[in-house]
Design a protein around this motif. Structure first.
Motif, mmCIF file in Angstrom:
data_model
loop_
_atom_site.group_PDB
_atom_site.id
_atom_site.type_symbol
_atom_site.label_atom_id
_atom_site.label_comp_id
_atom_site.label_asym_id
_atom_site.label_seq_id
_atom_site.Cartn_x
_atom_site.Cartn_y
_atom_site.Cartn_z
ATOM 1 N N GLU A 26 3.961 5.983 -3.276
ATOM 2 C CA GLU A 26 3.448 4.762 -3.881
ATOM 3 C C GLU A 26 4.507 3.658 -3.812
ATOM 4 O O GLU A 26 5.713 3.941 -3.857
ATOM 5 N N GLN A 71 0.837 -1.195 0.000
ATOM 6 C CA GLN A 71 0.000 0.000 0.000
ATOM 7 C C GLN A 71 0.875 1.249 0.000
ATOM 8 O O GLN A 71 2.043 1.198 0.406
ATOM 9 N N TYR A 105 2.552 4.529 1.376
ATOM 10 C CA TYR A 105 2.928 4.843 2.750
ATOM 11 C C TYR A 105 3.590 6.201 2.797
ATOM 12 O O TYR A 105 4.453 6.501 1.968
#
Length: 299
Positions: free
Chosen positions: A237, A231, A233
């Motif tokens: 990306e 995901q 963070y």
């Protein structure tokens, strides 16, 4: 200010920083304590100072104690788990088992559970080997009191930090296995390398996404890691992230970089069977400056 006094201070500066960092857990606070020690040293009447090293240690220790007491109050309102600020270390530190242990993230986390005076006594005695008489002067306590402080601190640390010799190469292999399993998203493989009672600390400081409490147990830790691995963070990306292995706090660790610099560090601690027993993830951007700037921890 004489050149000699400046030279004397510079001679001991790395030692002062090393003591302050172990007491305070952050490079910024340690640097501030050392700078304050310099101001006191430069303004002091040094004519009666027979042992500049002991004098400077005393000044720095007391400045660090003042900061530590203040910091403990602030940490009561810190968002999520509070972790020490990671710092780069040289290969020489990693090869020295006792030195590496004294600055490991796991050790610094344990030191956070000591009282300020216990922490000072432990650092000065157990890490740097100062005699009790000298520590007593630094802490303005009796020698008997310092012995009790040191003994109490040592027992506390030993109870929470069992000692065993871990080869640096084994630590690196464990870190690489952890990275491969995490990035591969294989929860079963992760479960194999995590100790059943593994604990995961994630320090985002309320500024980036992180667990608000320490996560315990292999199943819960594995699920959390596999859920967040692919995901975005800290606004980055996954395809813009780069992972590198570095020496942090005397151990092989991971730094995850984004286009603008580090977004998190990941340190793992292994048990006597080579399994990961603790994971320390630091993502608070305020605690990544030393790594971003390449600042290396002395001693």
């Amino acid at each position: 200010m004489s050149d000699v006094a400046a030279e004397v201070f510079q001679e001991h500066r790395n030692l002062l920083f090393a003591v302050a960092y172990r007491m305070l857990g952050t490079a910024a606070d340690a640097e501030d304590a050392v700078q304050d020690a310099w101001l006191k040293w430069s303004a002091a009447d040094r004519s009666d100072v027979a042992d500049p090293k002991a004098y400077l240690i005393r000044i720095t220790t007391n400045l660090a104690l003042d900061r530590l007491r203040s910091a403990q109050v602030k940490r009561e309102t810190y968002v999520g788990p509070w972790l020490p600020e990671p710092m780069l270390t040289s290969p020489d530190v990693a090869e020295d088992a006792e030195l590496a242990e004294s600055v490991s993230m796991a050790m610094l986390v344990v030191l956070e559970t000591l009282s300020p005076l216990e922490r000072a006594a432990f650092v000065l005695k157990e890490v740097f080997g100062f005699p009790y008489a000298e520590i007593a002067k630094a802490l303005d306590r009796s020698e008997a009191s310092v012995r009790q402080l040191s003994m109490r601190a040592r027992k506390h640390v030993e109870a929470r930090r069992p000692r065993f010799e871990a080869d640096p190469r084994e630590r690196r292999k464990a870190t690489e296995r952890f990275l491969d399993a995490t990035m591969g998203g294989d929860i079963n493989r992760l479960m194999e390398i995590l100790a059943p009672d593994v604990a995961l600390w994630t320090d985002g400081g309320g500024k980036v996404r992180a667990a608000l409490r320490t996560i315990h147990g292999a199943a819960k830790v594995a699920r959390w890691l596999t859920a967040v691995t692919h995901q975005p963070y800290a606004g980055v990306e996954p395809h813009d992230m780069r992972i590198r292995t570095v020496l942090l706090n005397g151990e092989h660790a991971l730094v995850i970089d984004g286009p603008a610099g580090p977004i998190t560090t990941v340190s793992v601690d292994i048990d006597d069977q080579g399994r990961v027993r603790a994971i320390h993830l630091v993502a608070n951007p305020d605690k990544l400056q030393a790594v971003a700037e390449g600042q290396e921890l002395p001693l």
